[in-house]
Design an enzyme around this catalytic site. Sequence first.
Site, PDB file in Angstrom:
ATOM      1  CD  GLU A  30      -3.141  -2.924   7.581  1.00  0.00           C
ATOM      2  OE1 GLU A  30      -2.071  -2.322   7.235  1.00  0.00           O
ATOM      3  OE2 GLU A  30      -3.639  -1.804   7.378  1.00  0.00           O
TER       4      GLU A  30
ATOM      5  N   GLY B 142       2.231   2.084  11.099  1.00  0.00           N
ATOM      6  CA  GLY B 142       4.012   3.144  10.610  1.00  0.00           C
ATOM      7  C   GLY B 142       4.354   3.761  11.739  1.00  0.00           C
TER       8      GLY B 142
ATOM      9  CE  LYS C 199       0.255   3.848   4.821  1.00  0.00           C
ATOM     10  NZ  LYS C 199      -0.031   3.539   6.353  1.00  0.00           N
TER      11      LYS C 199
ATOM     12  CG  ASN D 112      -1.662   1.239   1.401  1.00  0.00           C
ATOM     13  OD1 ASN D 112      -1.565   1.842   0.642  1.00  0.00           O
ATOM     14  ND2 ASN D 112      -2.496   1.394   2.650  1.00  0.00           N
TER      15      ASN D 112
ATOM     16  CB  SER E 108       5.358  -1.990  11.739  1.00  0.00           C
ATOM     17  OG  SER E 108       5.057  -0.436  12.308  1.00  0.00           O
TER      18      SER E 108
ATOM     19  CG  HIS F 109      -5.873   1.582   5.521  1.00  0.00           C
ATOM     20  ND1 HIS F 109      -4.961   3.039   6.132  1.00  0.00           N
ATOM     21  CD2 HIS F 109      -4.535   0.781   5.718  1.00  0.00           C
ATOM     22  CE1 HIS F 109      -4.068   2.435   6.933  1.00  0.00           C
ATOM     23  NE2 HIS F 109      -3.473   1.281   5.802  1.00  0.00           N
TER      24      HIS F 109
ATOM     25  CD  GLU G 158      -2.506   6.157   6.330  1.00  0.00           C
ATOM     26  OE1 GLU G 158      -2.773   5.621   5.345  1.00  0.00           O
ATOM     27  OE2 GLU G 158      -1.414   5.050   7.284  1.00  0.00           O
TER      28      GLU G 158
HETATM   29  P1  PGA Z   1       3.035   0.304   7.455  1.00  0.00           P
HETATM   30  O1  PGA Z   1       1.508   0.542   7.200  1.00  0.00           O
HETATM   31  O2  PGA Z   1       3.442  -0.583   7.045  1.00  0.00           O
HETATM   32  O3  PGA Z   1       4.104   1.466   7.467  1.00  0.00           O
HETATM   33  O4  PGA Z   1       3.292   0.059   9.150  1.00  0.00           O
HETATM   34  C1  PGA Z   1       0.808  -0.363   7.243  1.00  0.00           C
HETATM   35  C2  PGA Z   1      -1.067  -0.357   6.130  1.00  0.00           C
HETATM   36  O5  PGA Z   1      -1.076   1.550   6.098  1.00  0.00           O
HETATM   37  O6  PGA Z   1      -1.393  -0.535   5.560  1.00  0.00           O
END
Ligand code: PGA
Length: 255
Positions: A168, A174, A12, A10, A213, A96, A98
Site C-alpha cells: 500500500e 485515501g 477503518k 478495511n 484508492s 496499516h 495509519e
Molecule cells: P483507500 O484505503 O482504499 O481508501 O485508499 C486503503 C487502505 O487504507 O487500506
Amino acid sequence: MNRTPLIAGNWKMYKTVGDAERYIQALLPRVAGLEGVEIAIATPYTALAAMVDSTRGSRVGVYAQNMHEAAEGAFTGEISAPMLVELDVAGVVIGHSERRQYFAENDRAVSLKVAAALQAGLLPILCVGETEEERLAGDTERKLRHQVQEGLEHTPPERIAEVAIAYEPIWAIGTGRVATPDQAQEAASFVRALVGALRAGVDDQVRVLYGGSVNAANAAELLALPDVDGALVGGASLDAESFAAIAAAARERTR
Ligand code: PGA
C-alpha cells in the site's frame, strides 16, 4: 500458480453495528456467486460479533483491523488474538500505515503481532508501503525490504506462506491517486521476491495484495497484474455495491 484471490475491505473507524448489519444484508447476495474469490471485511471491534453471526455460512470472512501481540496483560484499551479467535474472527490487518503513523506502531510490534496472529489461528494481512518522499528519493525498494524482512522476523519460515502482504503506497491511500499498473506490478513482484529470499518456494504461494484508492472502476486492471493476488480496499469498501463489484473483478483472475 493457484493463489486464491483475496479481496479485503478495511472499514477503518466507520459504521455502527446497525450500519454494519444493513451493509452485510446488501453485500451477501451480491457476492454469493463469486466462487474462487476469498472476501474479507475488517470492521471496528464493536461490529465483529454481529458481523460474524450475519456472515456465517457465507463466503465473507470477518477480520479485525489491529490486535495486541500479547495473549493477555495489563494493556488498557487493547484486544488480543485469542479474544478475536473466540468470536470466530478469521483474520486481522496488521501494521496499516495509519497504525504506524498515528499510533506509533513500530516494526518490532508489527512483527510480533504477525506471529501472534498466526499462532492463534488468524490470517494476518501485513501492510507495507512507501511514502511519496521515499518514492521520489528512489527509496521504495529499501523501505519495502526493511518492512517485509522486519515484519516477518518473528514468523516461523514454514508459516510465511500463510501471511498475506498488502503493498500500500502511502501516497495512494485515501487520496484517489491509485498506483499505475506498472508501479503496482513492480512493487508486488519485488515484495514476492523478498519473501522468496526468506524461504525458497514461498514466493509462489504467498498472496500479495495491492491497496490504495482501489475502486470499482480501476480494480479489474490492478487485479489482472501477474503478481497482484487481491486488494485491500478502504473507502470503496464502505459501499456494498462497489465492494461487490471489486470482488467480482477478482473473479476474472480465477478463470
Ligand atoms: P483507500 O484505503 O482504499 O481508501 O485508499 C486503503 C487502505 O487504507 O487500506
